[in-house]
Write a protein that holds these residues in place. Structure first.
Motif, PDB file in Angstrom:
ATOM      1  N   ASN A 110      80.068  45.468  41.578  1.00  0.00           N
ATOM      2  CA  ASN A 110      80.229  46.427  42.669  1.00  0.00           C
ATOM      3  C   ASN A 110      78.879  47.060  42.975  1.00  0.00           C
ATOM      4  N   VAL A 111      78.800  47.675  44.144  1.00  0.00           N
ATOM      5  CA  VAL A 111      77.605  48.396  44.588  1.00  0.00           C
ATOM      6  C   VAL A 111      78.006  49.859  44.761  1.00  0.00           C
ATOM      7  N   THR A 112      77.321  50.756  44.090  1.00  0.00           N
ATOM      8  CA  THR A 112      77.643  52.183  44.114  1.00  0.00           C
ATOM      9  C   THR A 112      76.426  52.962  44.588  1.00  0.00           C
ATOM     10  N   LEU A 113      76.621  53.787  45.619  1.00  0.00           N
ATOM     11  CA  LEU A 113      75.589  54.685  46.125  1.00  0.00           C
ATOM     12  C   LEU A 113      76.062  56.109  45.869  1.00  0.00           C
ATOM     13  N   SER A 114      75.252  56.882  45.163  1.00  0.00           N
ATOM     14  CA  SER A 114      75.645  58.238  44.765  1.00  0.00           C
ATOM     15  C   SER A 114      74.603  59.240  45.244  1.00  0.00           C
ATOM     16  N   ALA A 115      75.092  60.415  45.626  1.00  0.00           N
ATOM     17  CA  ALA A 115      74.233  61.542  45.996  1.00  0.00           C
ATOM     18  C   ALA A 115      74.514  62.685  45.039  1.00  0.00           C
ATOM     19  N   ARG A 116      73.464  63.266  44.495  1.00  0.00           N
ATOM     20  CA  ARG A 116      73.596  64.339  43.505  1.00  0.00           C
ATOM     21  C   ARG A 116      72.854  65.575  43.980  1.00  0.00           C
ATOM     22  N   ASN A 117      73.308  66.727  43.490  1.00  0.00           N
ATOM     23  CA  ASN A 117      72.632  67.974  43.801  1.00  0.00           C
ATOM     24  C   ASN A 117      71.541  68.252  42.776  1.00  0.00           C
ATOM     25  N   GLU A 119      71.614  70.089  40.268  1.00  0.00           N
ATOM     26  CA  GLU A 119      72.128  70.179  38.905  1.00  0.00           C
ATOM     27  C   GLU A 119      72.584  68.836  38.345  1.00  0.00           C
ATOM     28  N   GLY A 120      72.459  67.772  39.124  1.00  0.00           N
ATOM     29  CA  GLY A 120      72.840  66.445  38.657  1.00  0.00           C
ATOM     30  C   GLY A 120      74.286  66.083  38.916  1.00  0.00           C
ATOM     31  N   GLU A 121      75.057  66.929  39.585  1.00  0.00           N
ATOM     32  CA  GLU A 121      76.458  66.639  39.868  1.00  0.00           C
ATOM     33  C   GLU A 121      76.570  65.753  41.108  1.00  0.00           C
ATOM     34  N   VAL A 122      77.531  64.830  41.077  1.00  0.00           N
ATOM     35  CA  VAL A 122      77.743  63.909  42.195  1.00  0.00           C
ATOM     36  C   VAL A 122      78.445  64.644  43.333  1.00  0.00           C
ATOM     37  N   THR A 123      77.803  64.693  44.499  1.00  0.00           N
ATOM     38  CA  THR A 123      78.384  65.327  45.683  1.00  0.00           C
ATOM     39  C   THR A 123      78.960  64.316  46.675  1.00  0.00           C
ATOM     40  N   GLY A 124      78.559  63.083  46.590  1.00  0.00           N
ATOM     41  CA  GLY A 124      79.072  62.042  47.468  1.00  0.00           C
ATOM     42  C   GLY A 124      78.833  60.674  46.845  1.00  0.00           C
ATOM     43  N   ARG A 125      79.777  59.765  47.062  1.00  0.00           N
ATOM     44  CA  ARG A 125      79.664  58.445  46.447  1.00  0.00           C
ATOM     45  C   ARG A 125      80.354  57.410  47.319  1.00  0.00           C
ATOM     46  N   VAL A 126      79.696  56.268  47.467  1.00  0.00           N
ATOM     47  CA  VAL A 126      80.260  55.117  48.164  1.00  0.00           C
ATOM     48  C   VAL A 126      80.254  53.950  47.183  1.00  0.00           C
ATOM     49  N   LYS A 127      81.433  53.397  46.911  1.00  0.00           N
ATOM     50  CA  LYS A 127      81.576  52.315  45.940  1.00  0.00           C
ATOM     51  C   LYS A 127      82.215  51.116  46.626  1.00  0.00           C
ATOM     52  N   VAL A 128      81.483  50.023  46.651  1.00  0.00           N
ATOM     53  CA  VAL A 128      81.964  48.777  47.253  1.00  0.00           C
ATOM     54  C   VAL A 128      82.298  47.824  46.118  1.00  0.00           C
ATOM     55  N   GLU A 134      85.581  52.370  48.263  1.00  0.00           N
ATOM     56  CA  GLU A 134      85.982  53.742  47.947  1.00  0.00           C
ATOM     57  C   GLU A 134      84.874  54.702  48.351  1.00  0.00           C
ATOM     58  N   VAL A 135      85.258  55.751  49.086  1.00  0.00           N
ATOM     59  CA  VAL A 135      84.324  56.795  49.521  1.00  0.00           C
ATOM     60  C   VAL A 135      84.806  58.116  48.942  1.00  0.00           C
ATOM     61  N   GLN A 136      83.938  58.774  48.213  1.00  0.00           N
ATOM     62  CA  GLN A 136      84.250  60.061  47.600  1.00  0.00           C
ATOM     63  C   GLN A 136      83.335  61.122  48.202  1.00  0.00           C
ATOM     64  N   SER A 137      83.909  61.980  49.049  1.00  0.00           N
ATOM     65  CA  SER A 137      83.126  63.015  49.707  1.00  0.00           C
ATOM     66  C   SER A 137      84.079  64.039  50.314  1.00  0.00           C
TER      67      SER A 137
END
Length: 292
Positions: A110-117, A119-128, A134-137
């Motif tokens: 899979n291909v995962t693109l993650s955005a973090r703040n 503090e290192g927490e994931v604020t947005g993620r796109v997982k193919v 799957e889009v988490q936002s």
């Protein structure tokens, strides 16, 4: 070998050399000498091997003044040519392709693109993945080239901002709950069909429901009842011909009371319709037994 000799030469004076002489040997002899030569040979061999390995690594890795292999260092950042494989996470502020080519991200899993703040927490993620995207936002939006939002999805609302939503599947669109829209229109030269296979189909509007077929006919089919209700107005059937082919008749034929075969439509208290032979006055009361 160096010999220390003390000789004083004076004109007219002859001094004989003493018999006792002191001789000192300076240098490395024996096994120490052989070890030193062996160590020097090993050092030269090690330097030669290191130099050969360094040259081989430089040739294999394609080191150059501008970078390494397909990786070039430019004033704007790093430029990577060709296909590359990353075995560990890649952190970058911006990734873009060349002007004349597309950007391809490929993986066997899979291909995962993650955005973090910060503090290192994931604020947005796109997982193919192989089975699902799957889009988490908190907000998901698709915009046009001009920046106009076309599709917006939030936790409580989903908005389609385009002028027309087309569903081209052979089975149409499936809605498990209510749908609110100002207009439902079919594709040109195609039929529009609203169907509920196992439940009822209800169309409600605070100011009326307008159904129009410009170049065809409209059909309403139901296994049980079709209810058209107006709470504050009237129900108008405006057409050149209104046909009720299966309405029950109050008499057996036109010859029973109407030589011209005219009928009038009568309504029961429960809303049922039936035909009655037309006369000089209404004949609905004579055949009111249909309502029983």
């Amino acid at each position: 070998m160096v010999r220390e000799q003390y000789t004083t030469v004076t004109e007219g004076f002859h001094l004989e050399r003493p018999e006792s002489q002191h001789v000192y040997k300076i240098g490395i002899y024996g096994w120490r000498k052989r070890c030193l030569y062996l160590f020097v040979l090993l050092l030269i061999a090690t330097l030669t091997v290191n130099l050969a390995l360094t040259i081989w690594i430089l040739r294999v890795m394609w080191f150059s003044p501008t970078g390494m292999g397909y990786l070039h260092v430019t004033p704007d950042g790093l430029r990577l040519e060709g296909e590359s494989e990353f075995l560990f996470p890649l952190y970058a502020k911006e990734i873009c392709s060349r002007v004349d080519s597309s950007l391809l991200l490929q993986s066997t899993q899979n291909v995962t693109l993650s955005a973090r703040n910060s503090e290192g927490e994931v604020t947005g993620r796109v997982k193919v993945g192989p089975q699902m995207v799957e889009v988490q936002s908190q907000h998901f939006r698709i915009s046009s080239e001009e920046g106009k939002p076309l599709f917006t999805a939030e936790e409580q609302d989903i908005a389609v901002s385009t002028g027309r939503l087309r569903v081209t599947g052979p089975e149409g669109a499936l809605f498990e709950h209510s749908v609110e829209t100002p207009l439902v229109n079919a594709v040109p030269f195609q039929d529009l069909r609203l169907e509920s296979p196992t439940r009822s189909l209800s169309m409600d509007a605070p100011r009326g429901v307008h159904v129009k077929a410009q170049a065809g006919k409209m059909e309403a089919l139901s296994q049980m009842d079709i209810v058209m209700q107006s709470t504050d107005g009237v129900l108008v059937l405006d057409a050149a011909t209104v046909g009720l082919p299966k309405v029950k008749q109050g008499t057996r034929g036109a010859a029973a009371g109407s030589p011209h075969g005219f009928y009038e439509i009568c309504v029961c208290p429960d809303g049922k319709l039936y035909l009655s032979v037309a006369g000089e006055a209404t004949t609905c009361e004579e055949h009111s037994h249909i309502c029983l």
